[in-house]
Design a protein around this motif. Structure first.
Motif, PDB file in Angstrom:
ATOM      1  N   ARG A  63       0.647  -1.465   0.020  1.00  0.00           N
ATOM      2  CA  ARG A  63       0.251  -0.240  -0.239  1.00  0.00           C
ATOM      3  C   ARG A  63       1.018   1.111  -0.118  1.00  0.00           C
ATOM      4  N   VAL A  64       2.417   1.065   0.377  1.00  0.00           N
ATOM      5  CA  VAL A  64       2.718   2.166   0.454  1.00  0.00           C
ATOM      6  C   VAL A  64       2.983   2.402  -0.904  1.00  0.00           C
ATOM      7  N   GLU A  65       3.440   1.334  -1.705  1.00  0.00           N
ATOM      8  CA  GLU A  65       4.051   1.792  -2.304  1.00  0.00           C
ATOM      9  C   GLU A  65       3.593   2.274  -3.512  1.00  0.00           C
ATOM     10  N   VAL A  66       2.362   1.561  -3.775  1.00  0.00           N
ATOM     11  CA  VAL A  66       1.356   2.300  -4.221  1.00  0.00           C
ATOM     12  C   VAL A  66       1.122   3.560  -3.848  1.00  0.00           C
ATOM     13  N   ARG A  67       0.744   4.336  -2.709  1.00  0.00           N
ATOM     14  CA  ARG A  67       0.534   5.179  -2.439  1.00  0.00           C
ATOM     15  C   ARG A  67       1.296   6.254  -3.073  1.00  0.00           C
ATOM     16  N   ASP A 107      -1.802  -2.771  -7.733  1.00  0.00           N
ATOM     17  CA  ASP A 107      -3.488  -2.840  -7.292  1.00  0.00           C
ATOM     18  C   ASP A 107      -4.398  -2.560  -8.421  1.00  0.00           C
ATOM     19  N   PRO A 108      -4.533  -3.353  -9.285  1.00  0.00           N
ATOM     20  CA  PRO A 108      -5.558  -3.340 -10.351  1.00  0.00           C
ATOM     21  C   PRO A 108      -6.865  -3.140 -10.065  1.00  0.00           C
ATOM     22  N   VAL A 150      -6.306   5.034  -8.556  1.00  0.00           N
ATOM     23  CA  VAL A 150      -5.304   5.232  -9.560  1.00  0.00           C
ATOM     24  C   VAL A 150      -5.681   5.120 -11.351  1.00  0.00           C
ATOM     25  N   TRP A 151      -6.686   4.901 -11.386  1.00  0.00           N
ATOM     26  CA  TRP A 151      -7.663   4.854 -12.374  1.00  0.00           C
ATOM     27  C   TRP A 151      -7.658   5.791 -13.283  1.00  0.00           C
ATOM     28  N   ALA A 190     -13.079   3.010 -13.611  1.00  0.00           N
ATOM     29  CA  ALA A 190     -12.672   3.509 -12.032  1.00  0.00           C
ATOM     30  C   ALA A 190     -13.851   3.982 -11.872  1.00  0.00           C
ATOM     31  N   LEU A 191     -15.071   4.120 -12.389  1.00  0.00           N
ATOM     32  CA  LEU A 191     -16.466   3.982 -11.706  1.00  0.00           C
ATOM     33  C   LEU A 191     -17.262   2.728 -11.715  1.00  0.00           C
ATOM     34  N   ASP A 192     -16.814   1.893 -12.371  1.00  0.00           N
ATOM     35  CA  ASP A 192     -17.098   0.755 -12.493  1.00  0.00           C
ATOM     36  C   ASP A 192     -16.566  -0.083 -11.150  1.00  0.00           C
ATOM     37  N   LEU A 193     -15.267  -0.003 -10.850  1.00  0.00           N
ATOM     38  CA  LEU A 193     -14.418  -0.535 -10.012  1.00  0.00           C
ATOM     39  C   LEU A 193     -14.685   0.363  -7.900  1.00  0.00           C
TER      40      LEU A 193
END
Length: 75
Positions: free
Chosen positions: A8-12, A41-42, A47-48, A71-74
């Motif tokens: 999570r830290v790397e994604v952020r 983190d797909p 992120v999308w 992004a909306l779908d997720l």
């Protein structure tokens, strides 16, 4: 648990780097950062969305629509 926390830290970190690159107009760099974050983190709707916003700046809204829809779908 510790592995997920680092994940999570790397994604952020990648998201923040991408946002900064977008603000500087370094869209190619931003897209690479967002792609790297999505590899980790797909299903991250933020992120999308951020990738879609960066792509819209580079190639226009039509190019970004599939990313923003994802992004909306997720969400």
């Amino acid at each position: 648990l510790l592995g997920r926390s680092r994940h999570r830290v790397e994604v952020r970190r990648l998201m923040e780097s991408g946002v900064d690159a977008t603000a500087r107009g370094a869209i190619d760099r931003a897209l690479r950062d967002f792609d790297d974050a999505l590899m980790l983190d797909p299903d991250n709707d933020l992120v999308w969305r951020l990738k879609g916003e960066a792509l819209a700046r580079q190639k226009g809204a039509e190019a970004a629509l599939p990313l923003l829809k994802k992004a909306l779908d997720l969400n």
